[in-house]
Design an enzyme around this catalytic site. Structure first.
Site, PDB file in Angstrom:
ATOM      1  N   GLU A  26       0.724  -1.267  -0.066  1.00  0.00           N
ATOM      2  CA  GLU A  26       0.017   0.043  -0.032  1.00  0.00           C
ATOM      3  C   GLU A  26       0.803   1.328  -0.081  1.00  0.00           C
ATOM      4  OE1 GLU A  26      -3.680   2.295   2.266  1.00  0.00           O
ATOM      5  OE2 GLU A  26      -3.373   0.147   2.664  1.00  0.00           O
ATOM      6  N   ASP A 100      -2.116  12.465  -3.036  1.00  0.00           N
ATOM      7  CA  ASP A 100      -2.219  13.815  -3.259  1.00  0.00           C
ATOM      8  C   ASP A 100      -2.565  14.239  -4.528  1.00  0.00           C
ATOM      9  OD1 ASP A 100      -1.474  16.383  -3.080  1.00  0.00           O
ATOM     10  OD2 ASP A 100      -0.052  16.207  -1.709  1.00  0.00           O
ATOM     11  N   ASP A 136     -10.744  11.037  -4.793  1.00  0.00           N
ATOM     12  CA  ASP A 136     -11.954  11.860  -4.886  1.00  0.00           C
ATOM     13  C   ASP A 136     -11.934  12.954  -5.537  1.00  0.00           C
ATOM     14  OD1 ASP A 136     -10.137  12.550  -2.690  1.00  0.00           O
ATOM     15  OD2 ASP A 136     -11.639  13.716  -1.678  1.00  0.00           O
TER      16      ASP A 136
END
Length: 194
Positions: A26, A100, A136
């Protein structure tokens, strides 16, 4: 931090030692909620959590200690250096969740998802391996889709979902995702296979 991190921290100057179990990575684990949950749910998988920020590392260490997890190692380094350290086809799954977005156009070059990174991700991922990305940020989502359209390493798979805005069935939410949803943003969940 003083006792557990030295036991779990990966030293990139040491050679990579392949585990006997599947290995998942991850990149940018944030507070570590997702990593801890999937590590707990998959005790027969080894995990590397990569994040350069000390607050996230501290949060993940707390979860590791509380849940008595024994299948996570921490790479407290820049992801690009970690990818260079990992040998070819060593990973069976990679997560990049809510990276980011570097929203200002002049900063777009700092985005993690770009052609050079995809080359490294493809190199370290086994054939048939899975790459899971979520964001998002609408502009970054479009950027990611365009970057993937220009490469031949990975193919997208909705896995029975109606579209990329529908969460995968086994999804584990993180605080970043919850903040995005609370703010009215609609994350895109992309799954690619090598």
């Amino acid at each position: 931090m003083a006792t557990l991190l030295p036991q779990l921290c990966i030293d990139l100057d040491e050679p990579f030692v392949p585990p006997t179990k599947p290995l998942w990575l991850e990149i940018g684990f944030g507070g570590g909620e997702h990593m801890a949950a999937i590590a707990q749910a998959n005790p027969d998988v080894c995990f590397i959590g990569c994040d350069p920020f000390i607050n996230g590392v501290a949060s993940l260490l707390k979860s590791i200690d509380t849940l008595a997890l024994h299948n996570i190692r921490i790479a407290h380094h820049d992801a690009r250096n970690v990818l260079l350290w990992i040998p070819d086809a060593a990973l069976s799954r990679i997560y990049i969740l809510f990276p980011d977005p570097w929203p200002k156009q002049r900063h777009n070059k700092r985005r993690l998802i770009k052609a050079e990174t995809l080359t490294q991700l493809a190199r370290v991922l086994q054939p048939g391996g899975q790459l899971v990305i979520a964001t998002d940020h609408a502009d970054y989502l479009k950027w990611i889709q365009e970057v993937f359209e220009q490469q031949s390493y990975f193919h997208a798979d909705l896995q029975g979902r109606a579209d990329i805005y529908e969460r995968p069935q086994t999804w584990v939410a993180s605080r970043y995702e919850e903040k995005a949803l609370a703010a009215g943003r609609h994350p895109g969940y992309m799954v690619f296979f090598k």
